[in-house]
Design a protein around this motif. Structure first.
Motif, PDB file in Angstrom:
ATOM      1  N   CYS A   1       0.889  -1.054   0.061  1.00  0.00           N
ATOM      2  CA  CYS A   1      -0.063   0.074  -0.010  1.00  0.00           C
ATOM      3  C   CYS A   1       0.812   1.104   0.011  1.00  0.00           C
ATOM      4  CB  CYS A   1      -0.724   0.142   1.168  1.00  0.00           C
ATOM      5  SG  CYS A   1      -2.092   1.357   1.252  1.00  0.00           S
ATOM      6  N   SER A   2       0.482   2.167  -0.669  1.00  0.00           N
ATOM      7  CA  SER A   2       1.023   3.514  -0.631  1.00  0.00           C
ATOM      8  C   SER A   2       0.855   4.390   0.712  1.00  0.00           C
ATOM      9  CB  SER A   2       0.871   4.456  -1.855  1.00  0.00           C
ATOM     10  OG  SER A   2      -0.418   4.736  -1.961  1.00  0.00           O
ATOM     11  N   VAL A   3       1.626   4.932   1.380  1.00  0.00           N
ATOM     12  CA  VAL A   3       1.289   5.722   2.566  1.00  0.00           C
ATOM     13  C   VAL A   3       1.223   7.002   2.060  1.00  0.00           C
ATOM     14  CG1 VAL A   3       1.930   6.263   4.847  1.00  0.00           C
ATOM     15  CG2 VAL A   3       2.337   4.070   3.887  1.00  0.00           C
ATOM     16  N   THR A   4       2.003   7.793   1.381  1.00  0.00           N
ATOM     17  CA  THR A   4       2.156   9.012   1.374  1.00  0.00           C
ATOM     18  C   THR A   4       2.890   9.217  -0.016  1.00  0.00           C
ATOM     19  OG1 THR A   4       2.662  11.277   2.310  1.00  0.00           O
ATOM     20  CG2 THR A   4       4.109   9.532   3.134  1.00  0.00           C
ATOM     21  N   LEU A   5       2.615  10.524  -0.596  1.00  0.00           N
ATOM     22  CA  LEU A   5       3.466  10.861  -1.752  1.00  0.00           C
ATOM     23  C   LEU A   5       4.716  11.469  -1.337  1.00  0.00           C
ATOM     24  CD1 LEU A   5       0.527  11.715  -4.186  1.00  0.00           C
ATOM     25  CD2 LEU A   5       1.741   9.391  -3.945  1.00  0.00           C
ATOM     26  N   SER A   6       4.660  12.454  -0.321  1.00  0.00           N
ATOM     27  CA  SER A   6       5.690  13.332   0.121  1.00  0.00           C
ATOM     28  C   SER A   6       5.863  13.018   1.426  1.00  0.00           C
ATOM     29  CB  SER A   6       5.502  14.604   0.032  1.00  0.00           C
ATOM     30  OG  SER A   6       6.342  15.444   0.276  1.00  0.00           O
ATOM     31  N   PRO A   7       6.830  12.230   2.175  1.00  0.00           N
ATOM     32  CA  PRO A   7       7.723  11.621   1.374  1.00  0.00           C
ATOM     33  C   PRO A   7       7.347  10.234   0.811  1.00  0.00           C
ATOM     34  CG  PRO A   7       8.395  10.996   3.492  1.00  0.00           C
ATOM     35  CD  PRO A   7       7.271  12.200   3.514  1.00  0.00           C
ATOM     36  N   PRO A   8       7.531   9.873  -0.525  1.00  0.00           N
ATOM     37  CA  PRO A   8       7.068   8.833  -1.109  1.00  0.00           C
ATOM     38  C   PRO A   8       7.356   7.551  -0.332  1.00  0.00           C
ATOM     39  CG  PRO A   8       8.954   9.579  -2.403  1.00  0.00           C
ATOM     40  CD  PRO A   8       8.598  10.538  -1.179  1.00  0.00           C
TER      41      PRO A   8
ATOM     42  N   MET B   1       7.464  -2.690 -13.102  1.00  0.00           N
ATOM     43  CA  MET B   1       8.104  -1.616 -12.299  1.00  0.00           C
ATOM     44  C   MET B   1       8.717  -2.117 -11.038  1.00  0.00           C
ATOM     45  SD  MET B   1       5.389   1.520 -12.648  1.00  0.00           S
ATOM     46  CE  MET B   1       6.661   2.652 -12.629  1.00  0.00           C
ATOM     47  N   VAL B   2       9.620  -1.209 -10.654  1.00  0.00           N
ATOM     48  CA  VAL B   2      10.237  -1.821  -9.410  1.00  0.00           C
ATOM     49  C   VAL B   2      10.617  -0.459  -8.671  1.00  0.00           C
ATOM     50  CG1 VAL B   2      12.337  -2.697  -8.431  1.00  0.00           C
ATOM     51  CG2 VAL B   2      11.666  -3.401 -10.438  1.00  0.00           C
ATOM     52  N   ALA B   3      10.299  -0.400  -7.297  1.00  0.00           N
ATOM     53  CA  ALA B   3      10.518   0.552  -6.588  1.00  0.00           C
ATOM     54  C   ALA B   3      11.721   0.239  -5.524  1.00  0.00           C
ATOM     55  CB  ALA B   3       9.265   1.093  -5.581  1.00  0.00           C
ATOM     56  N   ASP B   4      12.561   0.973  -5.270  1.00  0.00           N
ATOM     57  CA  ASP B   4      13.687   0.665  -4.404  1.00  0.00           C
ATOM     58  C   ASP B   4      13.359   1.489  -3.247  1.00  0.00           C
ATOM     59  OD1 ASP B   4      15.878  -0.947  -5.764  1.00  0.00           O
ATOM     60  OD2 ASP B   4      15.555   0.538  -7.378  1.00  0.00           O
ATOM     61  N   CYS B   5      13.767   0.872  -2.024  1.00  0.00           N
ATOM     62  CA  CYS B   5      13.237   1.595  -0.759  1.00  0.00           C
ATOM     63  C   CYS B   5      14.175   1.294   0.288  1.00  0.00           C
ATOM     64  CB  CYS B   5      11.994   0.931  -0.308  1.00  0.00           C
ATOM     65  SG  CYS B   5      10.788   0.968  -1.497  1.00  0.00           S
TER      66      CYS B   5
END
Length: 178
Positions: free
Chosen positions: A45-52, A120-124
């Motif tokens: 789940c996405s939490v916030t766009l800023s910070p991503p 797509m890939v998100a590095d965290c």
């Protein structure tokens, strides 16, 4: 109509969640000694766009969770519609998963990328964690997003895999400003 009593512990949430289709991801990380670990995850789940920031929920005691916590970084690989076999492999107990798929470690990545299975890939970077029941909720601050292919995502719901039959519209949909 089905009704379950309140109180939480006597309610089986699985039938409810099977009716909620979602995308399929594989969370990956490198253990301290450099061994890659990964597991299929639909709890994203996405939490916030800023910070991503993203949330992933990982099973307590899993080697992938241990690698995420020790490395402090991880990758979220979003699978494309033709990657069902990869999703099933990483959901299994097979110990040599990475010997059975192509993977890469691009410079600055959070964890292994699965280029042939992802769109797509998100590095965290690990931002926080919270134990809840038998899982750990992991918050990751996204440091980089890579689009690997222009192909529809793999979906999971009602205990089966699927893909969209129609082509995506030009609108970005959710969150559009009017």
């Amino acid at each position: 109509m089905t009704h379950a009593s309140g109180g939480g512990t006597d309610v089986d949430l699985r039938p409810f969640m099977t009716e909620f289709p979602t995308g399929v991801a594989i969370v990956t990380a490198l253990a301290a000694h450099g061994r890659p670990w990964g597991m299929t995850c639909t709890s994203l789940c996405s939490v916030t766009l800023s910070p991503p920031t993203l949330i992933v929920c990982l099973r307590e005691g899993s080697p992938t969770l241990a690698a995420v916590l020790s490395a402090g970084t991880f990758a979220v690989n979003l699978l494309h519609r033709d990657a069902r076999s990869t999703a099933e492999l990483f959901a299994s107990g097979v110990p040599d998963r990475f010997a059975r798929v192509d993977w890469a470690l691009p410079t600055g990545c959070g964890g292994p990328h699965l280029p042939l299975a992802t769109h797509m890939v998100a590095d965290c970077e690990l931002a926080d964690r919270q134990a809840i029941g038998d899982h750990i909720v992991v918050l990751g601050k996204v440091s980089c997003i890579t689009r690997t292919l222009e192909i529809a995502p793999l979906l999971y719901g009602q205990r089966r895999y699927a893909s969209w039959l129609d082509q995506p519209s030009s609108s970005s949909g959710f969150g559009d400003s009017q």
